[in-house]
Write a protein that holds these residues in place. Structure first.
Motif, short mmCIF file in Angstrom:
data_model
loop_
_atom_site.label_atom_id
_atom_site.label_comp_id
_atom_site.label_asym_id
_atom_site.label_seq_id
_atom_site.Cartn_x
_atom_site.Cartn_y
_atom_site.Cartn_z
N VAL A 28 -8.48 -17.14 57.81
CA VAL A 28 -9.67 -17.75 57.42
C VAL A 28 -9.87 -17.82 56.00
O VAL A 28 -10.17 -18.83 55.38
CB VAL A 28 -10.92 -17.59 58.10
CG1 VAL A 28 -12.29 -17.93 57.68
CG2 VAL A 28 -10.89 -17.91 59.52
N ILE A 29 -9.71 -16.41 55.61
CA ILE A 29 -9.82 -15.98 54.23
C ILE A 29 -8.95 -16.84 53.17
O ILE A 29 -8.71 -17.32 52.25
CB ILE A 29 -9.85 -14.60 53.93
CG1 ILE A 29 -11.13 -13.98 54.51
CG2 ILE A 29 -9.81 -14.09 52.46
CD1 ILE A 29 -11.05 -12.35 54.33
N ILE A 30 -7.56 -16.73 53.72
CA ILE A 30 -6.25 -17.58 52.90
C ILE A 30 -6.77 -18.99 53.16
O ILE A 30 -6.43 -19.79 52.03
CB ILE A 30 -5.12 -17.15 53.80
CG1 ILE A 30 -4.89 -15.51 53.70
CG2 ILE A 30 -4.08 -18.07 53.29
CD1 ILE A 30 -4.67 -15.01 52.32
N GLY A 31 -7.04 -19.39 54.08
CA GLY A 31 -7.64 -20.93 54.33
C GLY A 31 -8.78 -21.41 53.18
O GLY A 31 -8.72 -22.20 52.59
N LEU A 32 -9.78 -20.40 52.93
CA LEU A 32 -10.86 -20.64 52.04
C LEU A 32 -10.15 -20.66 50.64
O LEU A 32 -10.28 -21.48 49.64
CB LEU A 32 -11.77 -19.52 52.01
CG LEU A 32 -12.86 -19.79 53.17
CD1 LEU A 32 -13.75 -18.60 53.18
CD2 LEU A 32 -13.54 -21.05 52.92
N SER A 33 -9.09 -19.56 50.30
CA SER A 33 -8.23 -19.59 48.99
C SER A 33 -7.65 -20.68 48.81
O SER A 33 -7.52 -21.50 47.70
CB SER A 33 -7.57 -18.38 48.77
OG SER A 33 -8.36 -17.44 49.06
N VAL A 82 -12.35 -17.68 38.56
CA VAL A 82 -13.12 -16.25 38.46
C VAL A 82 -13.96 -16.24 39.57
O VAL A 82 -14.00 -14.92 40.21
CB VAL A 82 -13.45 -16.20 36.96
CG1 VAL A 82 -14.71 -14.85 36.91
CG2 VAL A 82 -12.72 -16.01 35.89
N ILE A 83 -14.64 -17.22 39.95
CA ILE A 83 -15.59 -16.88 41.00
C ILE A 83 -14.86 -16.97 42.23
O ILE A 83 -15.12 -16.37 43.09
CB ILE A 83 -16.54 -18.20 41.08
CG1 ILE A 83 -17.31 -18.16 39.73
CG2 ILE A 83 -17.16 -18.45 42.54
CD1 ILE A 83 -18.56 -19.70 39.59
N SER A 84 -13.65 -17.57 42.42
CA SER A 84 -13.20 -17.57 43.71
C SER A 84 -12.22 -16.07 44.01
O SER A 84 -12.16 -15.72 45.06
CB SER A 84 -12.00 -18.81 43.93
OG SER A 84 -10.86 -18.68 42.82
N PHE A 85 -11.74 -15.60 42.83
CA PHE A 85 -11.44 -14.27 42.87
C PHE A 85 -12.23 -13.52 43.28
O PHE A 85 -11.92 -12.57 44.22
CB PHE A 85 -10.77 -13.94 41.64
CG PHE A 85 -10.15 -12.54 41.49
CD1 PHE A 85 -8.99 -12.37 42.26
CD2 PHE A 85 -10.79 -11.75 40.98
CE1 PHE A 85 -8.38 -10.93 42.18
CE2 PHE A 85 -10.36 -10.34 40.94
CZ PHE A 85 -8.99 -9.89 41.31
N ALA A 86 -13.49 -13.45 42.89
CA ALA A 86 -14.67 -12.39 43.14
C ALA A 86 -14.89 -12.60 44.70
O ALA A 86 -15.23 -11.74 45.38
CB ALA A 86 -15.59 -12.68 42.32
N THR A 87 -15.20 -13.87 45.07
CA THR A 87 -15.45 -14.46 46.51
C THR A 87 -14.23 -13.96 47.46
O THR A 87 -14.62 -13.08 48.58
CB THR A 87 -15.67 -15.50 46.66
OG1 THR A 87 -16.49 -16.10 45.60
CG2 THR A 87 -16.12 -16.07 48.00
N VAL A 93 -13.46 -7.17 51.81
CA VAL A 93 -14.03 -5.88 51.91
C VAL A 93 -15.09 -6.13 53.15
O VAL A 93 -14.90 -5.10 54.00
CB VAL A 93 -15.13 -5.63 50.66
CG1 VAL A 93 -15.93 -4.67 50.90
CG2 VAL A 93 -14.13 -5.25 49.47
N LEU A 94 -15.44 -7.54 53.39
CA LEU A 94 -16.17 -7.63 54.66
C LEU A 94 -15.14 -7.70 55.75
O LEU A 94 -15.58 -7.24 56.93
CB LEU A 94 -16.95 -9.08 54.61
CG LEU A 94 -18.22 -9.20 53.64
CD1 LEU A 94 -18.82 -10.42 53.59
CD2 LEU A 94 -19.21 -7.99 54.21
N LEU A 95 -13.98 -8.05 55.52
CA LEU A 95 -12.98 -8.11 56.70
C LEU A 95 -12.50 -6.64 57.18
O LEU A 95 -12.65 -6.29 58.19
CB LEU A 95 -11.67 -8.70 56.24
CG LEU A 95 -10.45 -8.69 56.81
CD1 LEU A 95 -10.28 -9.53 58.20
CD2 LEU A 95 -9.19 -8.72 56.12
N LEU A 96 -12.55 -5.83 56.02
CA LEU A 96 -12.13 -4.26 56.32
C LEU A 96 -13.46 -3.55 57.07
O LEU A 96 -13.21 -2.99 57.91
CB LEU A 96 -11.78 -3.74 55.14
CG LEU A 96 -10.36 -4.04 54.46
CD1 LEU A 96 -10.05 -3.34 53.34
CD2 LEU A 96 -9.38 -3.89 55.43
N ALA A 97 -14.42 -3.73 56.54
CA ALA A 97 -15.94 -3.57 57.38
C ALA A 97 -15.90 -3.86 58.80
O ALA A 97 -16.18 -3.05 59.79
CB ALA A 97 -17.06 -3.83 56.54
#
Length: 114
Positions: A28-33, A82-87, A93-97
């Motif tokens: 899902v994270i890669i899809g958003l990227s 820049v915003i997408s990198f931070a997101t 981090v949320l994935l790991l938590a």
């Protein structure tokens, strides 16, 4: 040139949507990227696609102003990168938590039945 960029935007969008519908959070994270890359390409292409063109499109004569290429799409894409990198970093981090708390990386928190 426009056709190649349009095809690239379509492939990135299609791949991003397909990955968004997957059950694992990393996909899902890669899809958003990929979707953010597609939007960045679209915004960048709105400024005009010219190869080898100078930034000043027409030389100003005495008493007239020169025409400049529109710098707004480049500024918007730079900000979006820049915003997408931070997101993406926040999502990782949320994935790991979430994986540490639930023990799985599925979106709904459950492993599928086999």
């Amino acid at each position: 040139m426009e056709a190649i960029v349009s095809i690239a935007i379509g492939i990135l969008t299609g791949s991003g949507v397909w990955l968004l519908l997957r059950p694992r959070t990393f996909q899902v994270i890669i899809g958003l990227s990929l979707l953010s890359y597609a939007v960045n390409l679209f915004i960048f292409s709105t400024g005009g696609l010219r190869i080898g063109a100078p930034p000043i499109l027409q030389r100003g004569e005495a008493g007239t102003l020169a025409q400049y290429a529109d710098p707004l799409p480049q500024a918007l894409v730079l900000t979006a990168i820049v915003i997408s990198f931070a997101t993406t970093a926040l999502f990782l981090v949320l994935l790991l938590a979430a994986r540490g708390l639930t023990g799985t990386d599925h979106v709904d928190g459950r492993e599928p039945e086999r």
